[in-house]
Design an enzyme around this catalytic site. Structure first.
Site, PDB file in Angstrom:
ATOM      1  N   CYS A 114      -4.392   2.831   7.154  1.00 47.09           N
ATOM      2  CA  CYS A 114      -3.653   3.486   6.080  1.00 47.09           C
ATOM      3  C   CYS A 114      -4.518   3.843   4.877  1.00 47.09           C
ATOM      4  O   CYS A 114      -4.110   4.647   4.040  1.00 47.09           O
ATOM      5  CB  CYS A 114      -2.482   2.608   5.657  1.00 47.09           C
ATOM      6  SG  CYS A 114      -1.353   2.242   7.031  1.00 47.09           S
ATOM      7  N   HIS A 252      -0.583   6.372  -0.261  1.00 45.73           N
ATOM      8  CA  HIS A 252      -0.241   6.271   1.159  1.00 45.73           C
ATOM      9  C   HIS A 252       1.267   6.150   1.278  1.00 45.73           C
ATOM     10  O   HIS A 252       1.893   5.321   0.602  1.00 45.73           O
ATOM     11  CB  HIS A 252      -0.925   5.047   1.768  1.00 45.73           C
ATOM     12  CG  HIS A 252      -0.325   4.599   3.064  1.00 45.73           C
ATOM     13  ND1 HIS A 252      -0.193   5.452   4.146  1.00 45.73           N
ATOM     14  CD2 HIS A 252       0.216   3.408   3.447  1.00 45.73           C
ATOM     15  CE1 HIS A 252       0.392   4.793   5.134  1.00 45.73           C
ATOM     16  NE2 HIS A 252       0.639   3.557   4.732  1.00 45.73           N
ATOM     17  N   ASN A 282       5.818   7.134   8.162  1.00 50.58           N
ATOM     18  CA  ASN A 282       4.500   6.599   7.802  1.00 50.58           C
ATOM     19  C   ASN A 282       3.510   7.060   8.871  1.00 50.58           C
ATOM     20  O   ASN A 282       3.543   6.583  10.005  1.00 50.58           O
ATOM     21  CB  ASN A 282       4.573   5.070   7.741  1.00 50.58           C
ATOM     22  CG  ASN A 282       3.250   4.414   7.399  1.00 50.58           C
ATOM     23  OD1 ASN A 282       2.186   4.967   7.620  1.00 50.58           O
ATOM     24  ND2 ASN A 282       3.318   3.202   6.884  1.00 50.58           N
TER      25      ASN A 282
END
Length: 325
Positions: A114, A252, A282
């Site tokens: 990430c 993020h 995500n």
């Protein structure tokens, strides 16, 4: 020598998983509550026969078409992924051949999650700043969907697949500023796929959860709440800026609850904080450039990217609009 972000393109797979789809399979998870909790309405996942090399080729082709890029000008290729086609060879080399990059072009994979876009940018920026390379292509491509257990409704709801391509050059839209990076491997087991490497070989039995993605959500949240505010302040200081100087913060895109918590804790105005994940989920290393793509051509003077997650690892960088471009 300075380095710049010259272009960004994106790719998302065609398969769409909506909250209604998840609710149909797991009736205890109401579709409206999924959105309320994590801020995601749908996510895209790869076809069963679609892999990271395929997504990488498609996003590079999008970049070439969108910006009229001369592919022969690219002299280094970095692929950031935690979902490589093979243990070996390097997936970047497979993509180099398929997309037609020069044989004189360097090609490497980096395994980062990430925070991977920030880490990849730091490498690409350094290569250009060294004066040895003029055009570095950074691709992020992850497909966690292939590593999630079919009954893991939490991670199914959260993660989507995507790829992005960023061209880092000696000229471009945004000058790349100074980086702040960090890592703490003590948190490694809180976001992990235990099997598949040399330490633990795959046990192919369906019931072995160690073959699949495991995430300790509460530990990840605690890590993020502690480290990200410090990270933002450190990067502001490194770039001799204050929060008020930043036009847009692009974190993020982990989940909406976490992001809103961080925004309030750090004291960022809502109109300067980007939330752009409801149609993607995500997307790991792709989440920052995917979210920022729609803002790339806007008149933003200073933008901060902030990544954090698996590893643990974290990173931030501030980019500045090139007034001479």
């Amino acid at each position: 020598m300075k380095s710049f972000i010259k272009a960004i393109s994106t790719y998302v797979p065609s398969v769409k998983i909506t909250n209604q789809d998840i609710s149909s399979k797991f009736p205890e998870w109401e579709s409206e509550k999924i959105f309320e909790k994590i801020g995601i309405k749908e996510r895209r996942i790869a076809e069963s026969d679609e892999f990271v090399s395929d997504m990488s080729v498609k996003v590079i082709q999008n970049l070439i078409t969108e910006y009229k890029i001369d592919i022969s000008s690219i002299d280094y290729f970095i692929l950031c992924t935690q979902s490589p086609d093979y243990k070996l060879p390097t997936t970047a080399c497979v993509v180099q051949d398929r997309v037609g990059l020069n044989k004189s072009c360097g090609a490497i994979d980096i395994n980062q999650g990430c925070s991977g876009y920030i880490y990849g940018l730091s490498l690409a920026s350094s290569l250009v700043s060294s004066g040895n390379f003029k055009n570095v292509l950074l691709v992020t491509a992850d497909m966690y969907s292939k590593s999630i257990h079919p009954e893991d409704k939490g991670n199914i709801s959260l993660f989507g697949d995507a790829a992005t391509a960023t061209l880092v050059s000696s000229d471009g839209e945004y000058e790349i500023g100074k980086f702040t990076l960090g890592s703490d491997g003590k948190g490694a087991e809180n976001l992990i796929i235990k099997n598949g490497g040399t330490r633990n070989q795959n046990d192919c039995s369906y019931g072995n959860l160690d073959n699949y993605l495991y995430m300790n959500g509460s530990e990840i949240f605690d890590f993020t709440a502690k480290n990200v505010p410090i990270l933002v302040n450190d990067n502001l200081e490194q770039n001799s800026l204050s929060k008020e100087n930043i036009d847009l913060f692009v974190f993020h895109q982990a989940n909406a609850f976490m992001l809103n918590f961080l925004r309030k804790r750090i004291g960022i105005e809502q109109n300067k904080f980007l939330l752009n994940m409801e149609n993607y989920g995500n997307t790991v290393s792709s989440s920052i450039p995917l979210a920022f793509k729609d803002s790339f051509d806007k008149n933003l003077d200073k933008v901060m990217f902030v990544g954090f997650g698996v590893g643990y690892s974290w990173g931030a960088v501030t980019i500045l609009k090139n007034k001479n471009d």
